[in-house]
Design a protein around this motif. Structure first.
Motif, mmCIF file in Angstrom:
data_model
loop_
_atom_site.group_PDB
_atom_site.id
_atom_site.type_symbol
_atom_site.label_atom_id
_atom_site.label_comp_id
_atom_site.label_asym_id
_atom_site.label_seq_id
_atom_site.Cartn_x
_atom_site.Cartn_y
_atom_site.Cartn_z
ATOM 1 N N ARG A 1 -5.647 1.132 -7.864
ATOM 2 C CA ARG A 1 -6.499 0.084 -7.233
ATOM 3 C C ARG A 1 -7.612 0.057 -7.202
ATOM 4 N N ASP B 1 -2.892 -7.136 -3.252
ATOM 5 C CA ASP B 1 -1.842 -7.244 -2.232
ATOM 6 C C ASP B 1 -1.340 -5.944 -1.935
ATOM 7 N N GLU B 2 -1.697 -5.534 -0.655
ATOM 8 C CA GLU B 2 -1.606 -4.043 -0.346
ATOM 9 C C GLU B 2 -0.106 -3.822 0.058
ATOM 10 N N SER B 3 0.789 -4.723 -0.252
ATOM 11 C CA SER B 3 2.323 -4.365 -0.032
ATOM 12 C C SER B 3 2.760 -3.946 -1.155
ATOM 13 N N GLN B 4 2.135 -4.209 -2.152
ATOM 14 C CA GLN B 4 2.539 -3.684 -3.763
ATOM 15 C C GLN B 4 2.091 -2.443 -3.963
ATOM 16 N N HIS B 5 2.975 -1.678 -4.840
ATOM 17 C CA HIS B 5 2.580 -0.445 -5.078
ATOM 18 C C HIS B 5 1.822 -0.572 -6.320
ATOM 19 N N THR B 6 0.845 0.342 -6.304
ATOM 20 C CA THR B 6 -0.326 0.339 -7.324
ATOM 21 C C THR B 6 -0.360 1.460 -8.159
#
Length: 206
Positions: free
Chosen positions: A142, A133-138
C-alpha cells in the motif's frame, strides 16, 4: 454471441497461433546468434519484441502502466559471501500522462517486498483491485502504491520450465481504481507466458 465469448475465442486463437510463431521467431534469432551473429543486436530485437507485446496488451485492456521485473544477484554478504538477492525493472510502458517508475525499482533487495514476492511464488499471481480499500489484502504494497500512484494492480509470475520464479509481470491502473475482469486476467497471463518464454530463450533458463 456475447462480447466476452468473442474475446475468449480471440485470445484462444492468439494463444494457439501467434504465440508459437513468436517463440519460433525468437528461437531462430537465438540460433543465428549462436552461429556468430552480433549478440547485442539480437538482444535488442528481442527487447523490441517484448516491448511490442506490452504495448499491445496496454491497448487491449486500457491499462496505465505495465512493467516486467527480474531477479538477479546484487553483490555478496560480507560475512558469508552468499549472493544478495535483488530485483530490477527491465521493461516498462506507460500511458499518456503517467510517470514511469523504473528508476525507483533498480537493485532492490527482495527482502523489502518479501510478502508480495512470496504470494506470487506460491500462487503464481497477485491481485489488488483497489489499493485504498482497507478491507483488501495489499501484501505490504500500500505505501509503495501510494508513492507510485498505483490504484489497482495485477501481477503474474514469470517462471522457468522447471517452475522456478525468475521475475514478475505487473499491470497497473493509476488514474482510477478498476477491478480486473477474468478476461483481462487471462490476457495478462497469456502475455506473461509469452514474455517468460522469450526471456527463457534469451537467458537459457533451466
Amino acid at each position: 454471441m456475447e462480447t466476452s465469448v468473442v474475446v475468449t475465442i480471440i485470445v484462444a486463437l492468439i494463444t494457439a497461433v501467434i504465440g508459437p510463431a513468436v517463440l519460433e521467431y525468437v528461437k531462430s534469432k537465438i540460433r543465428k546468434n549462436e552461429e556468430g551473429d552480433d549478440p547485442m543486436y539480437e538482444e535488442l530485437e528481442s527487447d523490441s519484441l517484448i516491448n511490442e507485446q506490452l504495448q499491445y496488451l496496454q491497448e487491449q485492456i486500457k491499462s496505465d502502466r505495465i512493467w516486467i521485473m527480474q531477479f538477479h544477484n546484487g553483490g555478496h554478504y560480507y560475512s558469508s559471501g552468499v549472493s544478495i538477492k535483488k530485483f530490477s525493472f527491465f521493461y516498462e510502458v506507460d500511458g499518456v500522462g503517467v510517470s514511469p517508475v523504473r528508476d525507483k525499482f533498480q537493485n532492490v533487495p527482495t527482502s523489502f517486498f518479501s510478502r508480495a514476492i512470496k504470494e506470487i511464488a506460491d500462487n503464481e499471481e497477485l491481485c489488488v483491485n483497489n489499493m485504498k480499500d482497507e478491507s483488501q489484502h495489499t501484501y505490504g504494497l500500500r505505501d509503495t502504491a501510494e508513492s507510485t500512484g498505483c490504484q489497482s494492480l495485477f501481477i503474474a509470475a514469470l517462471k522457468t520450465p522447471s517452475g522456478k520464479l525468475h521475475g514478475a509481470f505487473g499491470v497497473e491502473y493509476v488514474k482510477e481504481p478498476k477491478g480486473f475482469t477474468e478476461e483481462q486476467k487471462d490476457e495478462i497471463r497469456d502475455t506473461a507466458n509469452y514474455v517468460s518464454g522469450i526471456l527463457e530463450l534469451i537467458h537459457k533458463y533451466k
